[in-house]
Design a protein around this motif. Structure first.
Motif, PDB file in Angstrom:
ATOM      1  N   GLN A  93       0.797  -1.224   0.000  1.00  0.00           N
ATOM      2  CA  GLN A  93       0.000   0.000   0.000  1.00  0.00           C
ATOM      3  C   GLN A  93       0.835   1.284   0.000  1.00  0.00           C
ATOM      4  O   GLN A  93       0.547   2.186  -0.782  1.00  0.00           O
ATOM      5  CB  GLN A  93      -1.002  -0.002   1.164  1.00  0.00           C
ATOM      6  N   PRO A  94       1.850   1.425   0.848  1.00  0.00           N
ATOM      7  CA  PRO A  94       2.646   2.656   0.789  1.00  0.00           C
ATOM      8  C   PRO A  94       3.301   2.874  -0.578  1.00  0.00           C
ATOM      9  O   PRO A  94       3.411   4.009  -1.048  1.00  0.00           O
ATOM     10  CB  PRO A  94       3.700   2.471   1.887  1.00  0.00           C
ATOM     11  N   TRP A  95       3.737   1.795  -1.212  1.00  0.00           N
ATOM     12  CA  TRP A  95       4.342   1.902  -2.549  1.00  0.00           C
ATOM     13  C   TRP A  95       3.295   2.330  -3.565  1.00  0.00           C
ATOM     14  O   TRP A  95       3.562   3.171  -4.429  1.00  0.00           O
ATOM     15  CB  TRP A  95       4.952   0.565  -2.952  1.00  0.00           C
ATOM     16  N   ARG A  96       2.105   1.742  -3.474  1.00  0.00           N
ATOM     17  CA  ARG A  96       1.017   2.103  -4.387  1.00  0.00           C
ATOM     18  C   ARG A  96       0.633   3.572  -4.209  1.00  0.00           C
ATOM     19  O   ARG A  96       0.467   4.305  -5.187  1.00  0.00           O
ATOM     20  CB  ARG A  96      -0.212   1.222  -4.133  1.00  0.00           C
ATOM     21  N   LEU A  97       0.535   4.006  -2.961  1.00  0.00           N
ATOM     22  CA  LEU A  97       0.167   5.401  -2.696  1.00  0.00           C
ATOM     23  C   LEU A  97       1.239   6.360  -3.208  1.00  0.00           C
ATOM     24  O   LEU A  97       0.911   7.419  -3.758  1.00  0.00           O
ATOM     25  CB  LEU A  97      -0.083   5.602  -1.204  1.00  0.00           C
ATOM     26  N   ALA A  98       2.505   5.987  -3.049  1.00  0.00           N
ATOM     27  CA  ALA A  98       3.588   6.838  -3.553  1.00  0.00           C
ATOM     28  C   ALA A  98       3.563   6.907  -5.079  1.00  0.00           C
ATOM     29  O   ALA A  98       3.744   7.982  -5.667  1.00  0.00           O
ATOM     30  CB  ALA A  98       4.935   6.330  -3.057  1.00  0.00           C
ATOM     31  N   ALA A  99       3.311   5.771  -5.722  1.00  0.00           N
ATOM     32  CA  ALA A  99       3.233   5.768  -7.187  1.00  0.00           C
ATOM     33  C   ALA A  99       2.035   6.575  -7.674  1.00  0.00           C
ATOM     34  O   ALA A  99       2.140   7.351  -8.634  1.00  0.00           O
ATOM     35  CB  ALA A  99       3.145   4.327  -7.705  1.00  0.00           C
ATOM     36  N   ALA A 100       0.899   6.417  -7.013  1.00  0.00           N
ATOM     37  CA  ALA A 100      -0.286   7.186  -7.394  1.00  0.00           C
ATOM     38  C   ALA A 100      -0.055   8.675  -7.167  1.00  0.00           C
ATOM     39  O   ALA A 100      -0.470   9.513  -7.972  1.00  0.00           O
ATOM     40  CB  ALA A 100      -1.505   6.713  -6.603  1.00  0.00           C
ATOM     41  N   GLY A 101       0.624   9.010  -6.066  1.00  0.00           N
ATOM     42  CA  GLY A 101       0.944  10.410  -5.799  1.00  0.00           C
ATOM     43  C   GLY A 101       1.850  11.000  -6.858  1.00  0.00           C
ATOM     44  O   GLY A 101       1.657  12.129  -7.310  1.00  0.00           O
ATOM     45  N   LEU A 102       2.837  10.220  -7.278  1.00  0.00           N
ATOM     46  CA  LEU A 102       3.756  10.692  -8.327  1.00  0.00           C
ATOM     47  C   LEU A 102       3.019  10.893  -9.647  1.00  0.00           C
ATOM     48  O   LEU A 102       3.191  11.924 -10.315  1.00  0.00           O
ATOM     49  CB  LEU A 102       4.910   9.708  -8.485  1.00  0.00           C
ATOM     50  N   PHE A 103       2.185   9.922 -10.020  1.00  0.00           N
ATOM     51  CA  PHE A 103       1.419  10.049 -11.262  1.00  0.00           C
ATOM     52  C   PHE A 103       0.490  11.265 -11.197  1.00  0.00           C
ATOM     53  O   PHE A 103       0.421  12.067 -12.142  1.00  0.00           O
ATOM     54  CB  PHE A 103       0.605   8.780 -11.525  1.00  0.00           C
ATOM     55  N   SER A 104      -0.218  11.420 -10.092  1.00  0.00           N
ATOM     56  CA  SER A 104      -1.128  12.557  -9.932  1.00  0.00           C
ATOM     57  C   SER A 104      -0.367  13.874  -9.958  1.00  0.00           C
ATOM     58  O   SER A 104      -0.848  14.868 -10.506  1.00  0.00           O
ATOM     59  CB  SER A 104      -1.906  12.431  -8.621  1.00  0.00           C
ATOM     60  N   ALA A 105       0.818  13.881  -9.368  1.00  0.00           N
ATOM     61  CA  ALA A 105       1.633  15.100  -9.360  1.00  0.00           C
ATOM     62  C   ALA A 105       2.053  15.495 -10.772  1.00  0.00           C
ATOM     63  O   ALA A 105       2.068  16.682 -11.112  1.00  0.00           O
ATOM     64  CB  ALA A 105       2.857  14.901  -8.476  1.00  0.00           C
TER      65      ALA A 105
END
Length: 169
Positions: A93-105
């Protein structure tokens, strides 16, 4: 996004920025509300609506919406739909959230760039509102900056949570 790190304290300095965004947002909303009340009372009781109320409403509403981008990113309270991703292992989950945050950014950064370009075009020809002749470009730059800050926070907040997760394990 915040479901993976509900007990993690916010990054340093977040409280001051969060408070500043809340105060500024509150001021803008109070101005919007006061202007709307004044316009309605003037229109229906005195047959004298507030001149330019529609323009001011549009400008204030845009400011409130774009000011909300960094506030939501800082609080890590983006709207999410977890149809499949909630079934991933808890460790992912933390990895998924970081990847989603990067994509959204990245998406927000592109939006910020295009809003900045559009604001500079409007500023180049001196675009103003119709009734009150308020310059529109400064609002465009404000929106671009808020979106850019939102992009940075959208990437940083989950990345900090991931770093804390890795440090804890």
């Amino acid at each position: 996004m915040s479901e993976a790190t509900p007990d993690a304290p916010p990054p340093r300095g977040a409280f001051g920025l969060r408070a500043a965004l809340a105060v500024l947002g509150g001021i803008l909303l109070m101005a919007l509300m006061g202007m709307t009340v004044t316009d309605v009372i003037g229109r229906y009781l005195f047959n004298a609506p507030l001149r330019g109320a529609t323009e001011l409403t549009e400008l204030l509403l845009a400011a409130v919406v774009f000011l909300g981008l960094p506030a939501v990113a800082l609080a890590d309270e983006h709207v999410t739909v977890d149809l499949v991703t909630d079934r991933l292992p808890r460790a992912a989950q933390p990895w998924r959230l970081a990847a989603a945050g990067l994509f959204s950014a990245v998406v927000l950064a592109v939006v910020a760039w295009r809003v900045w370009v559009y604001a500079s075009q409007i500023g180049g020809y001196g675009g103003t509102t119709t009734t009150l002749a308020i310059p529109i470009a400064p609002l465009g730059y404000f929106c671009a900056v808020c979106t850019g800050v939102g992009a940075l926070l959208t990437a940083a907040v989950p990345a900090i949570a991931l770093a804390r997760h890795l440090k804890g394990h």
